[in-house]
Enzyme design. Structure first.
Site, PDB file in Angstrom:
ATOM      1  CE  LYS A  53      38.465  40.224  39.555  1.00  0.00           C
ATOM      2  NZ  LYS A  53      37.316  40.861  40.186  1.00  0.00           N
ATOM      3  CD  GLN A  97      36.713  44.334  41.662  1.00  0.00           C
ATOM      4  OE1 GLN A  97      37.008  43.622  40.710  1.00  0.00           O
ATOM      5  NE2 GLN A  97      36.608  43.871  42.893  1.00  0.00           N
ATOM      6  CG  ASP A 120      31.753  38.796  38.631  1.00  0.00           C
ATOM      7  OD1 ASP A 120      32.735  38.043  38.777  1.00  0.00           O
ATOM      8  OD2 ASP A 120      31.801  40.032  38.728  1.00  0.00           O
TER       9      ASP A 120
END
Ligand code: NAP
Length: 295
Positions: A53, A97, A120
């Site tokens: 990422k 994460q 997200d």
């Protein structure tokens, strides 16, 4: 008939090029999109996701604020960092994460993220907005699936889509996105799961199958009607002594057999996978634009 392969790497690369151009244009207005990344612990899979990422951010000119914390970080410390990022104008998106270590309440952390920085798309506020069809951050993997269908010219309007899997990160949101009264959606959606009676009865009716079960060969050739479009979200490791690492990655679909019946199919790897990070970049750039009043 052998299916046309939907090349996720190519579609992802095209979107990243578009985003790179947008980031360059934003830079001319002194706007640099920023992503705050938080990784707690040393899980190797999470470390490699986070590195990918960060690298993807750099490649298109997004600033990434990398925070790697030890596994014994407390929930309080993590909430404090999220709060700092919520207040930091340089940060347009916050990525925590998952999974987090067991002593940390994941739901509490996700709820603490400012919904305007929730790139997200997991915050209940944004999930609700998606449900009622309002403009919001869409979760990355299901949004990637919708983009792949659109960019491959697959008509979803009036199509019968059968989704296999009802998780909050893939199955439910992709079903929801495709039933919206919007261009690129307007499908009739059936959502299947482990309590579904006779899965193959449903998949055989499908114009489009989206497989997200987490098990190899959940969708076999007998379960697919001729000419159906098959999107395979699954990523599973199966033992393979011929590979140096001892395994290979496969999806949830019996690719070799199903590709002989489908009209379009996504491979694993190289299908949905590359789209997930790309849609995270998309959300981060859009967040920076919104924060600066740019449509
Ligand atoms: P998950 O949370 O384990 O959910 C799996 C879903 O599939 C559940 O709803 C389960 O039903 C259903 N299911 C499992 N076996 C089934 C069967 N035989 N028949 C019908 N339904 C079945 O998984 P997930 O997080 O959604 O992920 C799904 C797959 O996508 C995994 O392989 C994952 O690695 C992959 N994935 C890929 C990406 C990417 O970037 N490419 C991103 C996320 C996930 P119940 O609800 O009844 O248990």
């Amino acid at each position: 008939m052998s299916a046309k392969i939907i090349d996720g790497k190519k579609i992802a690369a095209d979107i990243r090029e578009e985003l790179k151009a947008e980031v360059a244009a934003l830079k001319e207005q002194n706007i640099i999109p920023g992503l705050g990344v938080i990784l707690v612990g040393e899980d190797p899979a999470s470390q490699s996701y986070v590195s990918a990422k960060e690298k993807a951010c750099k490649n298109i000119g997004i600033f990434s604020d990398d925070n790697r914390l030890s596994a014994d970080t407390s929930e309080e410390e993590l909430l404090k960092l999220v709060d700092q990022m919520n207040k930091d104008p340089k940060i347009n998106g916050i990525l925590v994460q998952l999974p987090l270590p067991k002593h940390i309440n994941e739901a509490a952390i996700l709820l603490a993220i400012d919904p305007d920085k929730d790139v997200d798309g997991f915050h209940p506020m944004n999930v609700g907005k998606m449900m009622v069809g309002e403009e919001t951050f869409l979760p990355c993997t299901p949004h990637g699936v919708v983009q792949m269908l659109q960019r491959s010219g697959v008509e979803t309007s009036g199509a019968h889509v059968v989704v296999v899997g009802r998780s909050n990160i893939v199955g439910k949101p992709v079903a929801n996105m495709l039933l919206q009264k919007k261009d690129g959606a307007n499908a009739t959606v059936t959502l299947c799961h482990t309590r579904t009676k006779d899965l193959s009865y449903h998949t055989r009716q499908a114009d489009i199958i989206i497989a997200a079960s987490g098990w190899p060969n959940t969708v076999t050739a007998e379960m697919v009607k001729d000419g159906a479009v098959v999107i395979d979200v699954g990523v599973n490791r199966v033992e393979d002594a011929s590979r140096e690492r001892g395994y290979r990655l496969v999806g949830d679909v019996d690719f070799d057999a199903v590709k002989e019946k489908a009209s379009f199919i996504t491979p694993v790897p190289g299908g949905v996978g590359p789209m997930t990070i790309t849609m995270l970049l998309f959300n981060t750039v859009n967040s920076a634009k919104r924060a600066n009043g740019i449509n």
